[in-house]
Design a protein around this motif. Structure first.
Motif, PDB file in Angstrom:
ATOM      1  N   THR A  56      -4.952   0.161   4.337  1.00  0.00           N
ATOM      2  CA  THR A  56      -4.634   0.398   2.706  1.00  0.00           C
ATOM      3  C   THR A  56      -6.326   0.894   2.094  1.00  0.00           C
ATOM      4  OG1 THR A  56      -5.782  -1.580   2.223  1.00  0.00           O
ATOM      5  CG2 THR A  56      -3.236  -1.852   3.287  1.00  0.00           C
ATOM      6  N   THR A  57      -5.164   1.690   1.757  1.00  0.00           N
ATOM      7  CA  THR A  57      -6.635   2.808   0.565  1.00  0.00           C
ATOM      8  C   THR A  57      -7.271   1.266  -0.409  1.00  0.00           C
ATOM      9  OG1 THR A  57      -5.230   4.404   0.547  1.00  0.00           O
ATOM     10  CG2 THR A  57      -6.600   4.364  -1.534  1.00  0.00           C
ATOM     11  N   ASP A 101      -3.858   8.027  11.477  1.00  0.00           N
ATOM     12  CA  ASP A 101      -2.961   7.223  11.107  1.00  0.00           C
ATOM     13  C   ASP A 101      -4.282   6.582   9.845  1.00  0.00           C
ATOM     14  OD1 ASP A 101      -0.892   6.730  12.625  1.00  0.00           O
ATOM     15  OD2 ASP A 101      -2.499   5.971  13.934  1.00  0.00           O
ATOM     16  N   LEU A 103      -5.532   7.210   6.422  1.00  0.00           N
ATOM     17  CA  LEU A 103      -5.794   7.385   4.303  1.00  0.00           C
ATOM     18  C   LEU A 103      -5.126   8.783   4.066  1.00  0.00           C
ATOM     19  CD1 LEU A 103      -8.027   5.818   2.808  1.00  0.00           C
ATOM     20  CD2 LEU A 103      -6.422   4.262   4.340  1.00  0.00           C
ATOM     21  N   HIS A 105      -3.072  12.780   5.995  1.00  0.00           N
ATOM     22  CA  HIS A 105      -3.025  13.362   7.129  1.00  0.00           C
ATOM     23  C   HIS A 105      -3.464  14.275   7.116  1.00  0.00           C
ATOM     24  CE1 HIS A 105       0.419  10.271   8.501  1.00  0.00           C
ATOM     25  NE2 HIS A 105       1.371  10.142   6.971  1.00  0.00           N
ATOM     26  N   THR A 109      -1.692  15.296   3.085  1.00  0.00           N
ATOM     27  CA  THR A 109      -0.697  14.362   2.392  1.00  0.00           C
ATOM     28  C   THR A 109      -1.062  13.008   2.667  1.00  0.00           C
ATOM     29  OG1 THR A 109       1.557  13.892   4.353  1.00  0.00           O
ATOM     30  CG2 THR A 109       1.392  15.611   2.832  1.00  0.00           C
ATOM     31  N   PRO A 110      -0.783  11.585   1.606  1.00  0.00           N
ATOM     32  CA  PRO A 110      -0.946  10.557   1.562  1.00  0.00           C
ATOM     33  C   PRO A 110       0.025  10.549   2.950  1.00  0.00           C
ATOM     34  CG  PRO A 110      -0.255  11.221  -0.226  1.00  0.00           C
ATOM     35  CD  PRO A 110      -0.056  11.831  -0.039  1.00  0.00           C
ATOM     36  N   ASN A 111      -1.034   9.018   3.654  1.00  0.00           N
ATOM     37  CA  ASN A 111      -0.254   8.201   4.358  1.00  0.00           C
ATOM     38  C   ASN A 111       0.651   7.038   3.909  1.00  0.00           C
ATOM     39  OD1 ASN A 111       0.689   6.891   6.442  1.00  0.00           O
ATOM     40  ND2 ASN A 111      -1.304   6.901   8.085  1.00  0.00           N
ATOM     41  N   GLU A 112       1.372   7.005   3.081  1.00  0.00           N
ATOM     42  CA  GLU A 112       2.128   5.686   2.801  1.00  0.00           C
ATOM     43  C   GLU A 112       3.205   5.490   3.927  1.00  0.00           C
ATOM     44  OE1 GLU A 112       3.838   7.573  -0.359  1.00  0.00           O
ATOM     45  OE2 GLU A 112       1.508   7.548  -1.290  1.00  0.00           O
ATOM     46  N   PRO A 113       3.087   4.363   5.256  1.00  0.00           N
ATOM     47  CA  PRO A 113       4.212   3.919   6.388  1.00  0.00           C
ATOM     48  C   PRO A 113       4.908   2.937   5.466  1.00  0.00           C
ATOM     49  CG  PRO A 113       1.567   2.776   6.397  1.00  0.00           C
ATOM     50  CD  PRO A 113       1.361   3.655   4.783  1.00  0.00           C
TER      51      PRO A 113
END
Length: 113
Positions: A56-57, A101, A103, A105, A109-113
């Motif tokens: 996580t961030t 995979d 923080l 991409h 853009t933010p990686n927000e799974p």
């Protein structure tokens, strides 16, 4: 290091958390006269056969805060975006992306799974 490096070589930390894994304590003990450098704060690491671990961030930010609170002198942020190189910033023959995979991409853009 493996003991074969020059005496002037500075060992760096490549980890998810250099404080929790004991790197800072080992560096202070073994190289008290050299700066602490955190070159790869890995957003992920996938051992063979195991699931992809996504940090996580907040976890990454906390490890950076611990690093500087522990006396760290340098932290490279390029792993926040997977070590990606944008536009013409990579050298000839160097891949522009190797980890998506993390923080951010490759497209920012933010990686927000």
């Amino acid at each position: 290091c493996n003991g074969h490096a020059a005496n002037s070589t500075i060992e760096t930390c490549n980890s998810c958390n250099c404080l929790d894994d004991g790197w800072i304590d080992r560096h202070r003990r073994d190289s008290p006269d050299k700066p602490m450098l955190f070159t790869e704060n890995e957003g992920w690491f996938q051992p063979w056969g195991e699931a992809v671990a996504i940090r996580t961030t907040a976890d990454v930010a906390y490890s950076v805060a611990e690093w500087f609170a522990g006396g760290g002198a340098y932290h490279a942020y390029y792993m926040w975006h997977g070590g990606n190189n944008y536009g013409r910033t990579a050298g000839s023959g160097i891949t522009t992306m190797y980890a998506d995979d993390v923080l951010l991409h490759a497209d920012g853009t933010p990686n927000e799974p």
